[in-house]
Design an enzyme around this catalytic site. Structure first.
Site, PDB file in Angstrom:
ATOM      1  N   SER A  84     -46.672  -1.388 -21.929  1.00 57.36           N
ATOM      2  CA  SER A  84     -46.128  -2.628 -22.159  1.00 57.36           C
ATOM      3  C   SER A  84     -47.203  -3.553 -22.383  1.00 57.36           C
ATOM      4  CB  SER A  84     -45.353  -2.888 -21.038  1.00 57.36           C
ATOM      5  OG  SER A  84     -44.316  -2.035 -20.778  1.00 57.36           O
TER       6      SER A  84
ATOM      7  N   LYS B 236     -39.318  -5.223 -25.199  1.00 55.13           N
ATOM      8  CA  LYS B 236     -39.441  -4.844 -23.842  1.00 55.13           C
ATOM      9  C   LYS B 236     -39.706  -6.424 -23.232  1.00 55.13           C
ATOM     10  CE  LYS B 236     -40.801  -2.627 -19.921  1.00 55.13           C
ATOM     11  NZ  LYS B 236     -41.964  -1.987 -19.666  1.00 55.13           N
TER      12      LYS B 236
ATOM     13  N   LYS C  87     -47.462  -9.121 -14.983  1.00 55.04           N
ATOM     14  CA  LYS C  87     -48.403  -8.804 -16.031  1.00 55.04           C
ATOM     15  C   LYS C  87     -47.319  -8.814 -17.305  1.00 55.04           C
ATOM     16  CE  LYS C  87     -48.428  -5.041 -18.175  1.00 55.04           C
ATOM     17  NZ  LYS C  87     -48.479  -3.635 -18.524  1.00 55.04           N
TER      18      LYS C  87
END
Lengths: 300, 300
Positions: free
Chosen positions: A99, A174, A242
């Site tokens: 990701s 995502k 993150k």
């Protein structure tokens, strides 16, 4: 590739190891590479071929999968001076399932295209359990032809597999997903801080609202654990931080303002600095608890 | 009250009128009062007794229900110089089903208790359609005894009926509900602004994420309408703005910080000033669209 393509897998972490294992179970020929000799040995015992350099790994493979912490690692492994690029052959496919900021995926894709290597970004959602069960949601960006060729790989790893668009589309999807999840957890946090401070039985509040428009996967997955003060991960706050950092990187590159995501990203940074980063992301509510000096679910 | 209590109903608006109608259908003796002669006449034709002053309305009733826009109206009608208070008899029950700042409900309750009159705050969720169908969620605050006595009333009006706690608990629960709903809509707004600006097919993004942890009632109810640019209310942004204003009033009284709700309340004020207040609250996403000069779902 009417046969199952030979795969080289890089990154045997919490997610990568069970994913690699599912590829072995599905009958793929799998070469692995990891900084951890232990993890390589573990998978070698289950039938994987352990490689000590990328030359060997790439040489044995038709498809390379990377599952790494963040974009720096992906860029290093794919494009860096000690990375896989020199060994890639025209027609090969590199799938990054990490990701990361999707603008980096687009940049990597362009560089690989110069060597006639296909690139797909295919981040996943569903966490460690989804990786173990082979039930991950997989959001894919890339050209239709390599996506089609890799479908047997995705089917060995996940259940809800959607080819969203060109390279980067997987990563952007995502990020959209992670924005919604983080803000939905924060919403639960603020709502139940109010209920707690007002002296209410938060379990009854939950029962009163869960069937209506306030109902969500987040509410049902995180509120009961919150009331039991169970913040065992699951997916860690520091990883969600993150993801929101990457969302704000992408927003900067796209020149858009996402004010609530921006605030929440700051709150998650604060929470990590306060030593709560290794909690499950349901613990994002801890930010709002700390802010107000209360604990949700505590008898008042 | 083993019989059905005689009800006086004040406030025949979008919500109140269909609720009053459901009480008539359930066999309650119903007296009504409204500033609109038209609405009174309409319900009179269906069997309600129209009252031209509160003396008559209260005199004919054992339970008074108020369904009014905001706390000013509720305070005026119940405690104001021309309100119902002088006519209330010991043992009567006043149920406020409006959505107001629950600290006001607690204040009203205290004043009525001095005259041995019970007070319940019982705000609802489910909108006009829920009011028409008799399928409202009802969140009740008050003493157990009057709540029990009024259960046949609530059962004529709603489905998910929860006695959350003492007076104010209904209102606080409703505020918690509205915080979650508003922030979940905002989350959809920021996520899909990102997806749109990144050039993605937002319908595919929706399909990729709706089955996972990002899934929610809000996502399924509002995203498809958003893509069709359908913002027909439903529940208006200006009413949701009022609810968040009340949430922040309550937060002030409880001395707690709700930073995301505070920001969103400001955004909704801006949106109303930009002339979008009469849209369905799914249109909260319009704030994030306007901020970035884009429209979600537009082909790019």
């Amino acid at each position: 590739m009417s046969h199952l393509p030979a795969i080289g897998f890089i990154g045997l972490g919490i997610m990568g190891k069970p994913m690699a294992r599912n590829l072995l179970k599905a009958g793929f020929s799998l070469s692995v590479s990891s900084r951890s000799k232990e993890k390589m040995d573990e998978l070698a015992r289950e039938g994987a071929h352990p490689c000590h350099d990328y030359s060997e790994l790439v040489g044995r493979s038709e498809v390379i999968i990377t599952m790494l912490p963040d974009y720096q690692e992906v860029r290093d492994v794919v494009l860096g001076p000690r990375g896989i690029r020199p060994y890639l052959r025209p027609g090969m496919i590199v799938i990054d399932m990490s990701s990361i900021d999707p603008t980096v995926s687009i940049e990597i894709s362009k560089q690989l295209a110069e060597r006639s290597v296909h690139f797909l970004d295919a981040p996943v959602s569903g966490g460690e359990q989804g990786a173990i069960d082979g039930s991950l949601a997989i959001m894919i960006g890339g050209d239709a032809d390599p996506v089609q060729k890799c479908m047997p790989i995705f089917e060995a790893l996940g259940k809800n597999i959607v080819h969203v668009g060109p390279v980067g589309a997987g990563g952007f999807t995502k990020l959209a997903n992670q924005i919604i999840v983080a803000l939905n957890i924060a919403a639960v946090g603020e709502a139940f801080v109010l209920a707690q401070k007002a002296g209410l039985d938060v379990q009854k509040v939950y029962e009163a609202i869960r069937g209506g428009l306030a109902g969500s996967r987040v509410l049902d997955a995180k509120a009961p654990k919150l009331f039991q003060r169970d913040f065992k991960p699951g997916f860690r706050i520091e990883l969600h931080r993150k993801d929101l950092k990457n969302a704000m990187e992408a927003a900067k590159n796209l020149q858009i303002a996402l004010p609530l995501t921006a605030s929440l990203q700051q709150y998650l940074t604060a929470l990590c600095n306060q030593g709560e980063g290794s909690l499950d992301h349901g613990g994002i509510v801890r930010f709002f608890e700390r802010l107000n000096g209360i604990e949700i679910g505590k008898k008042v």
